[in-house]
Scaffold this motif. Structure first.
Motif, PDB file in Angstrom:
ATOM      1  N   LEU A  72      55.882  44.913  56.505  1.00  0.00           N
ATOM      2  CA  LEU A  72      57.134  45.576  56.127  1.00  0.00           C
ATOM      3  C   LEU A  72      57.941  45.971  57.361  1.00  0.00           C
ATOM      4  O   LEU A  72      59.165  45.786  57.394  1.00  0.00           O
ATOM      5  CB  LEU A  72      56.844  46.797  55.259  1.00  0.00           C
ATOM      6  CG  LEU A  72      58.041  47.583  54.748  1.00  0.00           C
ATOM      7  CD1 LEU A  72      58.960  46.704  53.911  1.00  0.00           C
ATOM      8  CD2 LEU A  72      57.583  48.791  53.951  1.00  0.00           C
ATOM      9  N   GLN A  73      57.300  46.497  58.378  1.00  0.00           N
ATOM     10  CA  GLN A  73      58.007  46.917  59.587  1.00  0.00           C
ATOM     11  C   GLN A  73      58.666  45.733  60.287  1.00  0.00           C
ATOM     12  O   GLN A  73      59.800  45.826  60.743  1.00  0.00           O
ATOM     13  CB  GLN A  73      57.056  47.650  60.543  1.00  0.00           C
ATOM     14  CG  GLN A  73      57.707  48.100  61.834  1.00  0.00           C
ATOM     15  CD  GLN A  73      58.862  49.068  61.628  1.00  0.00           C
ATOM     16  OE1 GLN A  73      58.922  49.814  60.657  1.00  0.00           O
ATOM     17  NE2 GLN A  73      59.826  49.051  62.537  1.00  0.00           N
ATOM     18  N   GLU A  74      57.961  44.610  60.371  1.00  0.00           N
ATOM     19  CA  GLU A  74      58.538  43.417  61.012  1.00  0.00           C
ATOM     20  C   GLU A  74      59.748  42.919  60.233  1.00  0.00           C
ATOM     21  O   GLU A  74      60.759  42.515  60.827  1.00  0.00           O
ATOM     22  CB  GLU A  74      57.482  42.314  61.136  1.00  0.00           C
ATOM     23  CG  GLU A  74      56.413  42.643  62.170  1.00  0.00           C
ATOM     24  CD  GLU A  74      55.223  41.718  62.130  1.00  0.00           C
ATOM     25  OE1 GLU A  74      54.693  41.400  63.212  1.00  0.00           O
ATOM     26  OE2 GLU A  74      54.796  41.307  61.022  1.00  0.00           O
ATOM     27  N   ASP A  80      67.368  44.631  60.109  1.00  0.00           N
ATOM     28  CA  ASP A  80      68.260  45.498  60.885  1.00  0.00           C
ATOM     29  C   ASP A  80      69.034  44.688  61.913  1.00  0.00           C
ATOM     30  O   ASP A  80      70.227  44.892  62.118  1.00  0.00           O
ATOM     31  CB  ASP A  80      67.466  46.595  61.598  1.00  0.00           C
ATOM     32  CG  ASP A  80      67.027  47.718  60.669  1.00  0.00           C
ATOM     33  OD1 ASP A  80      67.481  47.763  59.512  1.00  0.00           O
ATOM     34  OD2 ASP A  80      66.203  48.547  61.115  1.00  0.00           O
ATOM     35  N   ALA A  81      68.358  43.746  62.563  1.00  0.00           N
ATOM     36  CA  ALA A  81      68.999  42.937  63.601  1.00  0.00           C
ATOM     37  C   ALA A  81      69.996  41.944  63.011  1.00  0.00           C
ATOM     38  O   ALA A  81      71.012  41.634  63.637  1.00  0.00           O
ATOM     39  CB  ALA A  81      67.932  42.190  64.403  1.00  0.00           C
ATOM     40  N   GLU A  90      65.242  51.187  50.514  1.00  0.00           N
ATOM     41  CA  GLU A  90      65.005  50.639  49.174  1.00  0.00           C
ATOM     42  C   GLU A  90      65.299  49.138  49.138  1.00  0.00           C
ATOM     43  O   GLU A  90      64.573  48.371  48.523  1.00  0.00           O
ATOM     44  CB  GLU A  90      65.864  51.363  48.128  1.00  0.00           C
ATOM     45  CG  GLU A  90      65.501  52.815  47.912  1.00  0.00           C
ATOM     46  CD  GLU A  90      66.046  53.754  48.990  1.00  0.00           C
ATOM     47  OE1 GLU A  90      67.021  53.395  49.706  1.00  0.00           O
ATOM     48  OE2 GLU A  90      65.484  54.847  49.131  1.00  0.00           O
ATOM     49  N   VAL A  91      66.368  48.731  49.806  1.00  0.00           N
ATOM     50  CA  VAL A  91      66.729  47.311  49.852  1.00  0.00           C
ATOM     51  C   VAL A  91      65.669  46.523  50.618  1.00  0.00           C
ATOM     52  O   VAL A  91      65.220  45.458  50.173  1.00  0.00           O
ATOM     53  CB  VAL A  91      68.131  47.114  50.469  1.00  0.00           C
ATOM     54  CG1 VAL A  91      68.400  45.652  50.784  1.00  0.00           C
ATOM     55  CG2 VAL A  91      69.195  47.672  49.545  1.00  0.00           C
ATOM     56  N   VAL A  92      65.245  47.039  51.766  1.00  0.00           N
ATOM     57  CA  VAL A  92      64.217  46.358  52.567  1.00  0.00           C
ATOM     58  C   VAL A  92      62.936  46.212  51.754  1.00  0.00           C
ATOM     59  O   VAL A  92      62.332  45.136  51.712  1.00  0.00           O
ATOM     60  CB  VAL A  92      63.955  47.118  53.886  1.00  0.00           C
ATOM     61  CG1 VAL A  92      62.785  46.498  54.648  1.00  0.00           C
ATOM     62  CG2 VAL A  92      65.212  47.148  54.755  1.00  0.00           C
TER      63      VAL A  92
END
Length: 121
Positions: A72-74, A80-81, A90-92
């Motif tokens: 999830l973090q990756e 974001d980039a 929520e979207v991510v």
């Protein structure tokens, strides 16, 4: 790729050989763990053939820790980039759940490639 090389046809003998190779405990059934391991082993063999694949290159770029999975973090960092406006958590998380088809909390190359193929122009 193997089916394409075989012209799409697989003989009964080939199917039985694959089954025996995946049924590592010889109980006549293929568990989820045996199936996953068998696919993973097969993908290792196919990875060399796919080394030039744009999907694989993109996957490796997102897999910043080299684990062979996108967590999830990756995905959050990548989105974001790539986005003009930072996507909400929520979207991510919704995008992650959509790509993580088996719900194991990580995105495998197979899951990524399925979505990548739909997006590729």
């Amino acid at each position: 790729a193997a089916l394409a090389k075989a012209g799409g046809a697989v003989s009964l003998e080939q199917s039985e050989a694959v089954f025996r190779a995946m049924d590592t405990n010889s109980d006549g059934e293929i568990s989820l763990e045996e199936f996953t391991k068998g696919l993973s082993d097969a993908m290792e063999g196919e990875e060399a053939a796919m080394s030039e694949s744009p999907a694989l290159a993109a996957f490796r770029e997102l897999d910043t820790d080299g684990s062979g999975f996108i967590d999830l973090q990756e995905l959050r960092v990548a989105l974001d980039a790539a986005a003009r406006a930072r996507p909400s958590e929520e979207v991510v998380e919704a995008i992650f759940r959509e790509i993580d088809a088996n719900g194991d909390g990580v995105i495998s190359f197979e899951e990524f490639a399925r979505v990548y193929a739909k997006l590729e122009l």
